[in-house]
Design an enzyme around this catalytic site. Structure first.
Site, PDB file in Angstrom:
ATOM      1  N   GLY A  37      48.643  43.289  47.355  1.00 28.33           N
ATOM      2  CA  GLY A  37      48.966  41.860  47.261  1.00 28.33           C
ATOM      3  C   GLY A  37      48.367  40.949  48.308  1.00 28.33           C
ATOM      4  N   CYS A  81      35.648  48.867  43.797  1.00 24.85           N
ATOM      5  CA  CYS A  81      34.285  48.601  44.247  1.00 24.85           C
ATOM      6  C   CYS A  81      33.410  49.859  44.215  1.00 24.85           C
ATOM      7  CB  CYS A  81      34.309  48.011  45.651  1.00 24.85           C
ATOM      8  SG  CYS A  81      35.125  49.063  46.837  1.00 24.85           S
TER       9      CYS A  81
HETATM   10  C1  SAM Z   1      39.609  46.929  45.407  1.00 27.13           C
HETATM   11  S1  SAM Z   1      41.274  47.315  45.107  1.00 27.13           S
HETATM   12  C2  SAM Z   1      42.013  45.703  45.090  1.00 27.13           C
HETATM   13  C3  SAM Z   1      43.202  45.641  45.989  1.00 27.13           C
HETATM   14  C4  SAM Z   1      44.026  44.408  46.017  1.00 27.13           C
HETATM   15  N1  SAM Z   1      43.419  43.183  45.662  1.00 27.13           N
HETATM   16  C5  SAM Z   1      44.862  44.286  47.281  1.00 27.13           C
HETATM   17  O1  SAM Z   1      45.093  43.170  47.751  1.00 27.13           O
HETATM   18  O2  SAM Z   1      45.289  45.303  47.818  1.00 27.13           O
HETATM   19  C6  SAM Z   1      41.229  47.797  43.422  1.00 27.13           C
HETATM   20  C7  SAM Z   1      42.607  48.033  42.811  1.00 27.13           C
HETATM   21  O3  SAM Z   1      42.419  48.315  41.424  1.00 27.13           O
HETATM   22  C8  SAM Z   1      43.389  49.247  41.013  1.00 27.13           C
HETATM   23  N2  SAM Z   1      42.885  49.881  39.780  1.00 27.13           N
HETATM   24  C9  SAM Z   1      41.834  50.727  39.684  1.00 27.13           C
HETATM   25  N3  SAM Z   1      41.642  51.074  38.400  1.00 27.13           N
HETATM   26  C10 SAM Z   1      42.588  50.425  37.682  1.00 27.13           C
HETATM   27  C11 SAM Z   1      42.897  50.395  36.292  1.00 27.13           C
HETATM   28  N4  SAM Z   1      42.187  51.086  35.415  1.00 27.13           N
HETATM   29  N5  SAM Z   1      43.928  49.628  35.888  1.00 27.13           N
HETATM   30  C12 SAM Z   1      44.670  48.922  36.786  1.00 27.13           C
HETATM   31  N6  SAM Z   1      44.414  48.916  38.126  1.00 27.13           N
HETATM   32  C13 SAM Z   1      43.390  49.658  38.553  1.00 27.13           C
HETATM   33  C14 SAM Z   1      43.517  50.193  42.194  1.00 27.13           C
HETATM   34  O4  SAM Z   1      44.770  50.865  42.170  1.00 27.13           O
HETATM   35  C15 SAM Z   1      43.358  49.225  43.387  1.00 27.13           C
HETATM   36  O5  SAM Z   1      44.602  48.796  43.857  1.00 27.13           O
END
Ligand code: SAM
Length: 303
Positions: A11, A72
């Site tokens: 978040g 990423c």
């Molecule tokens: C780069 S991080 C972004 C983190 C976030 N914006 C934060 O403030 O912590 C990518 C996020 O995408 C989620 N994620 C990855 N694949 C996903 C999927 N197929 N569906 C939903 N969420 C996914 C991961 O769990 C991760 O928390």
């Protein structure tokens, strides 16, 4: 303005928003991320595979701004750089389709530097053109806001109603790392989880970055910080009570501060340092998010 926080993680976006914004919902697949998010915010959080969301489901949130920070790894130097062909890029591509079909008022996409030379960037740019979005992109980094942590990231802001300029932030001098370290009371929580022995430092000397409390720059830490020995973040050199040099990782609370999270942000009990590092290493620099949202507010004020 209502925000849909896609790939919400712990978040960073919810933490950065001011009163003029409302989080319509946050969506992420990770249960640990939800636990941490829940300890801090009480709005709707769906643990869902984003690739499985229909247009109707996404449209029901009624959000004006879709913020997305997709995984990423498909685009990083350390990943295999398969880009849009990587299965981990599928939920992002699902959101791209939904953007074309539903055309929300505004989009923010954040990712690693290098994304802008990927086929995924070409794909979303084409959608922006077809759906009459005007867009601006910029590279922002925590260091631009005085934080002693490198985290350069690519941001693109697209809007259908008005042009949102991503202005550069004013210069802020970097603060020394000591301002971000745990107090001795706070450090007790991580005892036994952050220390590394000197032999480790000798063995990986060439591949690790060692800093001290006066340093004004630490390396970008990744989700592998607690697991991978090299290229995942900096190590702190300090002296123990006998004056001997010792080394440790930066704790989860210190890592959070380096990302610009404030002291009111809570890390709940029940997760290990390694689990927190995984979540925090995936998160986003809070002042970078604040700056981007500030550009929206600025445009509205100037109208
Ligand atoms: C780069 S991080 C972004 C983190 C976030 N914006 C934060 O403030 O912590 C990518 C996020 O995408 C989620 N994620 C990855 N694949 C996903 C999927 N197929 N569906 C939903 N969420 C996914 C991961 O769990 C991760 O928390």
């Amino acid at each position: 303005m209502k925000i849909l926080e896609l790939f919400a993680g712990i978040g960073a976006v919810a933490h950065a928003v001011s009163e003029r914004y409302e989080i319509a919902a946050a969506i992420d697949i990770n249960e640990n991320a939800k636990t941490v998010y829940r300890a801090n915010f009480d709005h709707r959080y769906l643990t869902r595979e984003i690739a499985s969301l229909s247009d109707d489901e996404l449209g029901e949130f009624g959000a004006d701004l879709w913020w997305m920070s997709p995984p990423c790894q498909p685009f990083t130097r350390r990943g295999k750089q398969q880009g849009a062909d990587d299965p981990r890029a599928q939920p992002m591509l699902r959101v791209f389709d939904a953007i074309e079909n539903l055309q929300p008022k505004a989009i923010v996409l954040e990712n690693v530097v290098g994304f802008e030379s990927s086929p995924a960037w070409a794909a979303i740019r084409e959608i922006f053109v077809r759906a009459s979005y005007r867009y601006h992109r910029a590279q922002l980094c925590s260091t631009m806001f005085g934080l002693p942590n490198a985290r350069p990231r690519f941001f693109v802001v697209a809007s259908r109603d008005e042009e949102i300029e991503l202005s550069p932030p004013p210069f802020v001098a970097p603060e020394p790392l000591v301002n971000f370290l745990d107090s001795s009371e706070q450090a007790k929580r991580w005892h036994g989880q952050v220390e590394v022995d000197s032999a480790f430092v000798c063995k990986y000397e060439d591949g690790i970055n060692v800093v001290d409390q006066k340093s004004t720059l630490t390396r970008c830490f990744t989700s592998a910080y607690g697991k991978s020995h090299v290229q995942s973040g900096s190590y702190l050199k300090f002296q123990n009570s006998n004056g001997q040099n010792r080394f440790r990782r930066l704790s989860p609370t210190e890592s959070l501060r380096l990302l610009g999270f404030s002291s009111c942000y809570q890390l709940p009990d029940g997760l290990s340092a390694r689990q927190f590092w995984k979540l925090i290493g995936n998160s986003v620099s809070v002042p970078c998010v604040g700056h981007v949202l500030g550009c929206f507010a600025q445009t509205t004020r100037n109208r």
